[in-house]
Design a protein around this motif. Sequence first.
Motif, mmCIF file in Angstrom:
data_model
loop_
_atom_site.group_PDB
_atom_site.id
_atom_site.type_symbol
_atom_site.label_atom_id
_atom_site.label_comp_id
_atom_site.label_asym_id
_atom_site.label_seq_id
_atom_site.Cartn_x
_atom_site.Cartn_y
_atom_site.Cartn_z
ATOM 1 N N PRO A 43 0.851 -1.189 0.000
ATOM 2 C CA PRO A 43 0.000 0.000 0.000
ATOM 3 C C PRO A 43 0.891 1.245 0.000
ATOM 4 O O PRO A 43 1.935 1.255 0.651
ATOM 5 C CB PRO A 43 -0.791 -0.124 1.291
ATOM 6 C CG PRO A 43 -0.060 -1.133 2.115
ATOM 7 C CD PRO A 43 0.627 -2.035 1.157
ATOM 8 N N SER A 44 0.488 2.226 -0.775
ATOM 9 C CA SER A 44 1.295 3.454 -0.816
ATOM 10 C C SER A 44 1.418 3.951 0.617
ATOM 11 O O SER A 44 0.441 4.312 1.259
ATOM 12 C CB SER A 44 0.605 4.486 -1.690
ATOM 13 O OG SER A 44 -0.752 4.560 -1.300
ATOM 14 N N MET A 45 2.657 3.909 1.116
ATOM 15 C CA MET A 45 2.852 4.068 2.541
ATOM 16 C C MET A 45 2.697 5.513 2.995
ATOM 17 O O MET A 45 3.490 6.370 2.613
ATOM 18 C CB MET A 45 4.246 3.581 2.911
ATOM 19 C CG MET A 45 4.376 2.091 2.749
ATOM 20 S SD MET A 45 3.733 1.272 4.162
ATOM 21 C CE MET A 45 5.244 0.902 4.971
ATOM 22 N N ALA A 46 1.698 5.754 3.800
ATOM 23 C CA ALA A 46 1.630 7.046 4.477
ATOM 24 C C ALA A 46 2.744 7.076 5.521
ATOM 25 O O ALA A 46 3.188 6.029 5.987
ATOM 26 C CB ALA A 46 0.270 7.209 5.145
ATOM 27 N N SER A 47 3.200 8.258 5.868
ATOM 28 C CA SER A 47 4.344 8.327 6.773
ATOM 29 C C SER A 47 4.003 7.748 8.145
ATOM 30 O O SER A 47 4.859 7.169 8.802
ATOM 31 C CB SER A 47 4.830 9.765 6.910
ATOM 32 O OG SER A 47 3.772 10.555 7.392
ATOM 33 N N ASP A 48 2.727 7.849 8.552
ATOM 34 C CA ASP A 48 2.334 7.244 9.830
ATOM 35 C C ASP A 48 2.453 5.727 9.790
ATOM 36 O O ASP A 48 2.873 5.093 10.759
ATOM 37 C CB ASP A 48 0.885 7.617 10.163
ATOM 38 C CG ASP A 48 0.779 9.072 10.547
ATOM 39 O OD1 ASP A 48 1.792 9.625 11.013
ATOM 40 O OD2 ASP A 48 -0.311 9.647 10.370
ATOM 41 N N MET A 49 2.080 5.151 8.649
ATOM 42 C CA MET A 49 2.194 3.698 8.502
ATOM 43 C C MET A 49 3.649 3.286 8.617
ATOM 44 O O MET A 49 3.986 2.318 9.301
ATOM 45 C CB MET A 49 1.681 3.256 7.123
ATOM 46 C CG MET A 49 0.219 3.447 6.885
ATOM 47 S SD MET A 49 -0.144 2.842 5.217
ATOM 48 C CE MET A 49 -1.801 3.469 5.018
ATOM 49 N N LEU A 50 4.513 4.024 7.928
ATOM 50 C CA LEU A 50 5.930 3.703 7.923
ATOM 51 C C LEU A 50 6.493 3.805 9.333
ATOM 52 O O LEU A 50 7.224 2.918 9.791
ATOM 53 C CB LEU A 50 6.671 4.654 6.984
ATOM 54 C CG LEU A 50 8.102 4.238 6.656
ATOM 55 C CD1 LEU A 50 8.103 2.935 5.883
ATOM 56 C CD2 LEU A 50 8.801 5.326 5.861
ATOM 57 N N LEU A 51 6.112 4.873 10.039
ATOM 58 C CA LEU A 51 6.599 5.063 11.409
ATOM 59 C C LEU A 51 6.151 3.901 12.288
ATOM 60 O O LEU A 51 6.947 3.335 13.048
ATOM 61 C CB LEU A 51 6.089 6.397 11.960
ATOM 62 C CG LEU A 51 6.523 6.718 13.391
ATOM 63 C CD1 LEU A 51 8.021 6.920 13.453
ATOM 64 C CD2 LEU A 51 5.799 7.963 13.912
ATOM 65 N N GLY A 52 4.874 3.540 12.178
ATOM 66 C CA GLY A 52 4.356 2.430 12.980
ATOM 67 C C GLY A 52 5.103 1.142 12.689
ATOM 68 O O GLY A 52 5.468 0.391 13.604
ATOM 69 N N MET A 53 5.367 0.912 11.403
ATOM 70 C CA MET A 53 6.049 -0.321 11.018
ATOM 71 C C MET A 53 7.474 -0.341 11.562
ATOM 72 O O MET A 53 7.937 -1.377 12.054
ATOM 73 C CB MET A 53 6.062 -0.436 9.500
ATOM 74 C CG MET A 53 6.275 -1.819 9.002
ATOM 75 S SD MET A 53 6.112 -1.852 7.222
ATOM 76 C CE MET A 53 7.717 -1.254 6.736
ATOM 77 N N LEU A 54 8.156 0.801 11.480
ATOM 78 C CA LEU A 54 9.534 0.852 11.967
ATOM 79 C C LEU A 54 9.584 0.643 13.481
ATOM 80 O O LEU A 54 10.446 -0.075 13.987
ATOM 81 C CB LEU A 54 10.194 2.177 11.582
ATOM 82 C CG LEU A 54 10.497 2.314 10.091
ATOM 83 C CD1 LEU A 54 11.063 3.692 9.776
ATOM 84 C CD2 LEU A 54 11.466 1.232 9.630
#
Lengths: 224, 40, 238
Positions: free
Chosen positions: C193-204
């Motif tokens: 999914p086109s990663m929103a920055s919140d998604m990326l932060l959560g994943m990291l």
Amino acid sequence: MSSRSLFLAVLLREFKISLTQKTDIATIFFFFLIVASLFPFAVGPDTGSLRTVGPGVVWVAALLSSLLALHRMFEGDFIDGSLEQFLLSGEPLVLIVVSKIFAHWLFTTLPIVILSPFVGMQFGISSEASWIMALTLLIGTPVLSLIGSVGAALTLGVRSGAALTALLILPLYIPVLIFGVGGTVAALQGVETTGHFSILLAFLCLSLALCPLATSAALKIALE
Amino acid sequence: MEWGSLQNFIDMGGYGLYVWGSYLVTLFAIAIEIFSLREK
Amino acid sequence: MRFWKYSTPQNFYPAAKKIAAVFFVLALCFGIPGLYIGFFVAPTDHQQGEAYRIIFIHVPAAWMSMFIYVVMAFWAAVGLILNTRLSSMLAQALAPTGALMTFLALWTGAFWGRPTWGTWWVWDARLTSELVLLFLYVGFIALRASIEDPRRADKASAILAIVGVVNVPIIYFSVKWWNTLHQGASVSLTKAPSMASDMLLGMLLMALSFWMYSIAVSMLRVRKIIRDRERNSGWLNN
């Protein structure tokens, strides 16, 4: 002893031992035939579907036969103490290992490779493609024996050794299987096969360079 | 992200089985791993 | 040298408990905000709806499964070359956690695949490689388990881990090539999914949490291994 005469001496020894264990070798040969013959019963006698699965079936049958034969590679020598004598002889163990692997391949797997085109034709694979399949097996099965030697050495004297060898070794066979079957399928479809052969040869060189080292290290551990 | 109600949160927009199926199994696995390593 | 002092099981045993405690706390420090962002901050994905929220455990588990294998092979090799018992114990302690991460990556992958591609399993290059990785972990654990003498098990499993780590990239690229050849069966997994920055932060954050957890739990397991192996050496009972 020069490396060459050592290599030949071990080879000759293995040949003599194999002559006393002819039934063993025949069993592996017929195992290959029987495994391959099971598939028509499983997928039906229809030529079209047999031709689709044929290259894979012959390769998997050859792979399983090679696996079945692995325990022969070091077990006898381990039990009767010859392996220890090899180690104590001061001769390079790696060379002895290479010779033993080669002998093992020569006596147990080469007959299967020679038979394979005929089994291929039984599966409705054209004779040209069958010969190409035999060629992929000719290059691919030594890689299986080389990788397998590591597993055989690691599981020496270990309980449930044969099943364990399969567990350790089969995942490592996957790349060889992919390109071996891939080359045959390409030949069936009339596509260029040099790429497959190059990669199989690369696997052969890589495993020839690395596996004997790992195997002799494993043998030393087993004999400690 | 506003879920509105607990029901919506559990429902996960219709994907509840998949999302919670993943998270609960992960939680369960971690719990077993830690439990198996407890010191008496 | 203070550092070397900890390279014997006897000195490492009490240290491991402290390390485990610190890293469990760190795992929670990253995991709680990670989950909060994952469930309450990150927006709904416009293609996959809420199903994509599996990413917050799927990707960290997949990363850790590969990373732990390399670390495990590294410590096994150190144990083989330098003949240090503790290194081999670390390798032994990492294996079950690595296998667990591989299992979780496969499991969550299946639960993500079902709603997004309509099937629990595809013979995709990544899924297939992950499955092979699980087999490699199982082989390592099984070989260790079937050799009675722990020192021989250390050395034999080290050779297997080294052979495995050489083979992992070969297997991955072979499987990838095989997969592109058979396009029919594959589903494109790369369309994350086109990663929103919140998604990326959560994943990291979740990836860090999994990492810290893996360290903590393998420290506990090292303690268990030391207890098992040094049962008869006396110092444990004092």
